[in-house]
Design an enzyme around this catalytic site. Structure first.
Site, PDB file in Angstrom:
ATOM      1  N   HIS A 180      -8.481  18.156 -13.962  1.00  0.00           N
ATOM      2  CA  HIS A 180      -9.390  17.556 -12.973  1.00  0.00           C
ATOM      3  C   HIS A 180     -10.331  16.525 -13.618  1.00  0.00           C
ATOM      4  O   HIS A 180     -11.191  16.883 -14.424  1.00  0.00           O
ATOM      5  CB  HIS A 180     -10.201  18.697 -12.355  1.00  0.00           C
ATOM      6  CG  HIS A 180     -10.862  18.347 -11.066  1.00  0.00           C
ATOM      7  ND1 HIS A 180     -11.488  19.275 -10.283  1.00  0.00           N
ATOM      8  CD2 HIS A 180     -11.004  17.169 -10.411  1.00  0.00           C
ATOM      9  CE1 HIS A 180     -11.980  18.698  -9.210  1.00  0.00           C
ATOM     10  NE2 HIS A 180     -11.708  17.406  -9.270  1.00  0.00           N
ATOM     11  N   LEU A 216       0.816  -1.227   0.000  1.00  0.00           N
ATOM     12  CA  LEU A 216       0.000   0.000   0.000  1.00  0.00           C
ATOM     13  C   LEU A 216       0.846   1.272   0.000  1.00  0.00           C
ATOM     14  O   LEU A 216       0.308   2.359  -0.172  1.00  0.00           O
ATOM     15  CB  LEU A 216      -0.898   0.057   1.238  1.00  0.00           C
ATOM     16  CG  LEU A 216      -2.012  -0.976   1.359  1.00  0.00           C
ATOM     17  CD1 LEU A 216      -1.730  -1.895   2.530  1.00  0.00           C
ATOM     18  CD2 LEU A 216      -3.360  -0.320   1.539  1.00  0.00           C
ATOM     19  N   THR A 266      -5.689   2.013  -7.440  1.00  0.00           N
ATOM     20  CA  THR A 266      -6.751   3.021  -7.449  1.00  0.00           C
ATOM     21  C   THR A 266      -7.602   2.937  -8.720  1.00  0.00           C
ATOM     22  O   THR A 266      -7.109   2.502  -9.772  1.00  0.00           O
ATOM     23  CB  THR A 266      -6.109   4.421  -7.368  1.00  0.00           C
ATOM     24  OG1 THR A 266      -7.099   5.409  -7.621  1.00  0.00           O
ATOM     25  CG2 THR A 266      -5.007   4.600  -8.412  1.00  0.00           C
ATOM     26  N   ASP A 267      -8.828   3.430  -8.627  1.00  0.00           N
ATOM     27  CA  ASP A 267      -9.668   3.458  -9.838  1.00  0.00           C
ATOM     28  C   ASP A 267      -9.238   4.571 -10.793  1.00  0.00           C
ATOM     29  O   ASP A 267      -9.713   4.638 -11.928  1.00  0.00           O
ATOM     30  CB  ASP A 267     -11.161   3.591  -9.476  1.00  0.00           C
ATOM     31  CG  ASP A 267     -11.530   4.891  -8.766  1.00  0.00           C
ATOM     32  OD1 ASP A 267     -10.620   5.688  -8.443  1.00  0.00           O
ATOM     33  OD2 ASP A 267     -12.738   5.117  -8.544  1.00  0.00           O
ATOM     34  N   GLU A 268      -8.353   5.464 -10.329  1.00  0.00           N
ATOM     35  CA  GLU A 268      -7.943   6.587 -11.187  1.00  0.00           C
ATOM     36  C   GLU A 268      -7.133   6.136 -12.400  1.00  0.00           C
ATOM     37  O   GLU A 268      -6.960   6.904 -13.341  1.00  0.00           O
ATOM     38  CB  GLU A 268      -7.156   7.622 -10.377  1.00  0.00           C
ATOM     39  CG  GLU A 268      -7.992   8.224  -9.279  1.00  0.00           C
ATOM     40  CD  GLU A 268      -7.411   9.504  -8.694  1.00  0.00           C
ATOM     41  OE1 GLU A 268      -6.538  10.112  -9.321  1.00  0.00           O
ATOM     42  OE2 GLU A 268      -7.855   9.882  -7.605  1.00  0.00           O
ATOM     43  N   ARG A 304     -17.268  11.767  -7.336  1.00  0.00           N
ATOM     44  CA  ARG A 304     -16.443  10.687  -6.807  1.00  0.00           C
ATOM     45  C   ARG A 304     -17.339   9.635  -6.165  1.00  0.00           C
ATOM     46  O   ARG A 304     -18.421   9.953  -5.667  1.00  0.00           O
ATOM     47  CB  ARG A 304     -15.453  11.220  -5.750  1.00  0.00           C
ATOM     48  CG  ARG A 304     -14.431  12.248  -6.294  1.00  0.00           C
ATOM     49  CD  ARG A 304     -13.446  11.567  -7.224  1.00  0.00           C
ATOM     50  NE  ARG A 304     -12.425  12.444  -7.773  1.00  0.00           N
ATOM     51  CZ  ARG A 304     -12.511  13.103  -8.932  1.00  0.00           C
ATOM     52  NH1 ARG A 304     -13.620  13.025  -9.656  1.00  0.00           N
ATOM     53  NH2 ARG A 304     -11.507  13.818  -9.372  1.00  0.00           N
ATOM     54  N   TYR A 345      -0.117  11.335 -10.598  1.00  0.00           N
ATOM     55  CA  TYR A 345      -0.430  10.312  -9.595  1.00  0.00           C
ATOM     56  C   TYR A 345      -0.994   9.052 -10.255  1.00  0.00           C
ATOM     57  O   TYR A 345      -0.489   7.941 -10.046  1.00  0.00           O
ATOM     58  CB  TYR A 345      -1.441  10.851  -8.564  1.00  0.00           C
ATOM     59  CG  TYR A 345      -2.110   9.745  -7.777  1.00  0.00           C
ATOM     60  CD1 TYR A 345      -1.387   8.974  -6.875  1.00  0.00           C
ATOM     61  CD2 TYR A 345      -3.465   9.433  -7.966  1.00  0.00           C
ATOM     62  CE1 TYR A 345      -1.979   7.933  -6.172  1.00  0.00           C
ATOM     63  CE2 TYR A 345      -4.064   8.393  -7.270  1.00  0.00           C
ATOM     64  CZ  TYR A 345      -3.320   7.647  -6.372  1.00  0.00           C
ATOM     65  OH  TYR A 345      -3.915   6.598  -5.701  1.00  0.00           O
ATOM     66  N   SER A 346      -2.041   9.225 -11.061  1.00  0.00           N
ATOM     67  CA  SER A 346      -2.681   8.024 -11.617  1.00  0.00           C
ATOM     68  C   SER A 346      -1.753   7.328 -12.622  1.00  0.00           C
ATOM     69  O   SER A 346      -1.766   6.098 -12.734  1.00  0.00           O
ATOM     70  CB  SER A 346      -4.043   8.346 -12.229  1.00  0.00           C
ATOM     71  OG  SER A 346      -3.975   9.393 -13.149  1.00  0.00           O
ATOM     72  N   LYS A 372       0.507   5.164 -10.599  1.00  0.00           N
ATOM     73  CA  LYS A 372      -0.166   3.951 -10.117  1.00  0.00           C
ATOM     74  C   LYS A 372      -0.424   2.978 -11.279  1.00  0.00           C
ATOM     75  O   LYS A 372      -0.311   1.762 -11.111  1.00  0.00           O
ATOM     76  CB  LYS A 372      -1.488   4.303  -9.419  1.00  0.00           C
ATOM     77  CG  LYS A 372      -1.333   5.015  -8.085  1.00  0.00           C
ATOM     78  CD  LYS A 372      -0.611   4.210  -7.016  1.00  0.00           C
ATOM     79  CE  LYS A 372      -1.427   3.101  -6.408  1.00  0.00           C
ATOM     80  NZ  LYS A 372      -0.716   2.413  -5.300  1.00  0.00           N
TER      81      LYS A 372
HETATM   82  C1  T46 Z   1      -8.616  18.511  -1.469  1.00  0.00           C
HETATM   83  C2  T46 Z   1      -9.768  19.034  -2.253  1.00  0.00           C
HETATM   84  C3  T46 Z   1     -10.367  18.268  -3.220  1.00  0.00           C
HETATM   85  N1  T46 Z   1     -11.389  18.761  -3.961  1.00  0.00           N
HETATM   86  C4  T46 Z   1     -12.016  17.873  -4.985  1.00  0.00           C
HETATM   87  C5  T46 Z   1     -11.073  17.186  -5.938  1.00  0.00           C
HETATM   88  C6  T46 Z   1     -11.748  15.863  -6.201  1.00  0.00           C
HETATM   89  O1  T46 Z   1     -12.684  15.993  -7.246  1.00  0.00           O
HETATM   90  C7  T46 Z   1     -12.496  15.545  -4.908  1.00  0.00           C
HETATM   91  C8  T46 Z   1     -11.758  14.595  -4.000  1.00  0.00           C
HETATM   92  O2  T46 Z   1     -10.433  15.065  -3.881  1.00  0.00           O
HETATM   93  P1  T46 Z   1      -9.306  14.274  -3.059  1.00  0.00           P
HETATM   94  O3  T46 Z   1      -8.027  15.017  -3.257  1.00  0.00           O
HETATM   95  O4  T46 Z   1      -9.792  14.072  -1.675  1.00  0.00           O
HETATM   96  O5  T46 Z   1      -9.297  12.844  -3.762  1.00  0.00           O
HETATM   97  P2  T46 Z   1      -9.079  12.379  -5.300  1.00  0.00           P
HETATM   98  O6  T46 Z   1      -8.282  13.356  -6.047  1.00  0.00           O
HETATM   99  O7  T46 Z   1     -10.413  12.008  -5.849  1.00  0.00           O
HETATM  100  O8  T46 Z   1      -8.180  11.071  -5.061  1.00  0.00           O
HETATM  101  C9  T46 Z   1      -8.416  10.171  -3.954  1.00  0.00           C
HETATM  102  O9  T46 Z   1      -9.110   9.015  -4.373  1.00  0.00           O
HETATM  103  C10 T46 Z   1      -8.469   8.207  -5.332  1.00  0.00           C
HETATM  104  C11 T46 Z   1      -9.309   7.010  -5.631  1.00  0.00           C
HETATM  105  C12 T46 Z   1      -7.046   7.920  -5.018  1.00  0.00           C
HETATM  106  O10 T46 Z   1      -6.487   6.943  -5.464  1.00  0.00           O
HETATM  107  C13 T46 Z   1      -6.261   8.987  -4.349  1.00  0.00           C
HETATM  108  O11 T46 Z   1      -5.102   8.487  -3.729  1.00  0.00           O
HETATM  109  C14 T46 Z   1      -7.084   9.739  -3.356  1.00  0.00           C
HETATM  110  O12 T46 Z   1      -6.369  10.886  -2.927  1.00  0.00           O
HETATM  111  O13 T46 Z   1     -12.644  16.814  -4.249  1.00  0.00           O
HETATM  112  C15 T46 Z   1     -11.898  20.042  -3.763  1.00  0.00           C
HETATM  113  O14 T46 Z   1     -12.851  20.481  -4.434  1.00  0.00           O
HETATM  114  N2  T46 Z   1     -11.299  20.797  -2.795  1.00  0.00           N
HETATM  115  C16 T46 Z   1     -10.256  20.367  -2.047  1.00  0.00           C
HETATM  116  O15 T46 Z   1      -9.743  21.135  -1.186  1.00  0.00           O
END
Ligand code: T46
Length: 351
Positions: A291, A82, A131-133, A221, A157-158, A161
């Site tokens: 995004h 992990l 991850t699903d990303e 998400r 990141y994706s 992975k």
């Molecule tokens: C931190 C932040 C995020 N966001 C938005 C961006 C995304 O659309 C959503 C979730 O963001 P977060 O950074 O929490 O998670 P993801 O970018 O979806 O990625 C996460 O889920 C996957 C599966 C992994 O594999 C990643 O490791 C994990 O970090 O909220 C905002 O709007 N404002 C903020 O301050």
């Protein structure tokens, strides 16, 4: 006693996996290998740290010599991998950290395992938690990621992975290393580092700070409670078929803005603040570069083949999560302003 190496066990998801394995399987000895970078925190494991079947090892998977020594010292039956850099925003500003840990680190771990297991490779298991990303983004609301969906990673990141998934499959195909891979959607729950959406919003609401919603908040998400993910990993580790990939998800899609508003509502209730107080903190900010619009995962294979389904409804999971943060404000304060704050300030702009 079977020795199992769990990498990244001091992190958010890793700590839940370590706890589950240590407490459920006294017949295993769990070695938790973690570099304790900014998001790794041994506080996450205080309750099990003195268990007879648990050992913490500090080390970095980028260090191949260290890994070779560790694998020559211990005959690990299996690896649950992990350890990873996981925050998409950080990968945009510092992609090389992601290449190093997620790609090189995974290659080092595969090599160390291959060398150590060479005489009886078929009797071991390498489990890669992903991850699903890796599948990219969805636009059609009727579409879901399947295990057969073509990889289309879009962030550093994706992409890192996806590379590590490919390396794991390559070691399976080329050297016949027994492997399983799982690709999971967004997790939430206790011990989540407050750079990610849900804990960041909870922390900012508690501190009356602005709630930064990227773009228009329309991105979607799929959310899964972290203990359900840990249980899925347990099931796949024990019952997953060699060489297979399993998608894990909550079938629980939320637009970011709706989720933030829901959190505001829950927090107002918990903090006895007038309705609407927290929502006034919402600020729309510049969107994340590249995004991804929507992630949505189809976990039917895991359900039909291995019998896993999520156990918690979102309302219940969020309630548990918020209660945990309210009861553990010291944990949060240690990261944002206390013992661990230098990491938080250095690595994160404190929004
Ligand atoms: C931190 C932040 C995020 N966001 C938005 C961006 C995304 O659309 C959503 C979730 O963001 P977060 O950074 O929490 O998670 P993801 O970018 O979806 O990625 C996460 O889920 C996957 C599966 C992994 O594999 C990643 O490791 C994990 O970090 O909220 C905002 O709007 N404002 C903020 O301050």
């Amino acid at each position: 006693m079977k020795k199992i190496l769990i990498t990244g066990g001091a992190g958010f998801i890793g700590s839940h996996v370590v706890r589950r394995f240590v407490t459920t399987y006294p017949e295993y000895h769990i070695f938790n290998l973690d570099a304790l970078t900014y998001a790794g925190n041994l506080e996450n494991l205080r309750d099990i740290e003195n268990s007879a079947n648990y050992t913490f090892v500090k080390g970095d998977i980028v260090d191949a010599v260290f890994l070779d020594e560790l694998f020559s010292e211990h005959d690990f039956y299996g690896v649950i991998h992990l350890a990873a850099e996981s925050h998409v925003d950080r990968s945009i500003t510092d992609p090389m950290a992601f290449v190093m840990t997620n790609v090189i680190g995974t290659a080092n771990l595969l090599n160390a395992a291959k060398k150590s297991w060479k005489d009886n490779l078929a009797e071991h298991l390498f489990y890669h938690v992903s991850t699903d990303e890796v599948y990219g983004e969805l636009h059609d609301p009727n579409e879901f990621f399947l295990e057969t969906t073509k990889y289309d990673p879009r962030s550093p990141y994706s992409a890192s992975k996806a590379s590590s998934d490919h390396l794991v499959r390559a070691y399976h195909n080329t050297y016949k290393m027994p492997v399983v891979i799982s690709n999971c959607s967004n997790n939430y729950g206790p011990n989540h580092f407050p750079e990610k959406l849900i804990p960041l919003m909870i922390n900012n609401i508690l501190n009356n700070k602005p709630l930064p919603v990227y773009g228009k908040g329309e991105n979607i998400r799929d959310w899964l409670f972290v203990e359900d993910h840990a249980r899925a990993i347990d099931v796949i580790f024990h019952k997953g078929k060699n060489g297979e990939t399993y998608n894990i998800g909550g079938h629980n899609e939320w637009k970011n803005i709706d989720l933030v508003k829901l959190l505001c509502q829950i927090m107002d209730e918990k903090l006895n603040r007038p309705e609407g107080t927290s929502a006034r903190l919402i600020h729309y900010v510049t969107d994340r570069a590249g995004h991804d619009l929507r992630y949505a995962i189809d976990a039917t294979k895991l359900k039909t083949e291995l019998g896993w389904v999520p156990s918690l409804q979102f309302a219940e999971g969020l309630e548990k999560t918020v209660n945990w943060y309210l009861a553990n404000q010291e944990w949060l304060d240690n990261i944002t302003s206390g013992a661990y704050s230098h990491y938080y300030e250095e690595m994160y702009d404190g929004r």
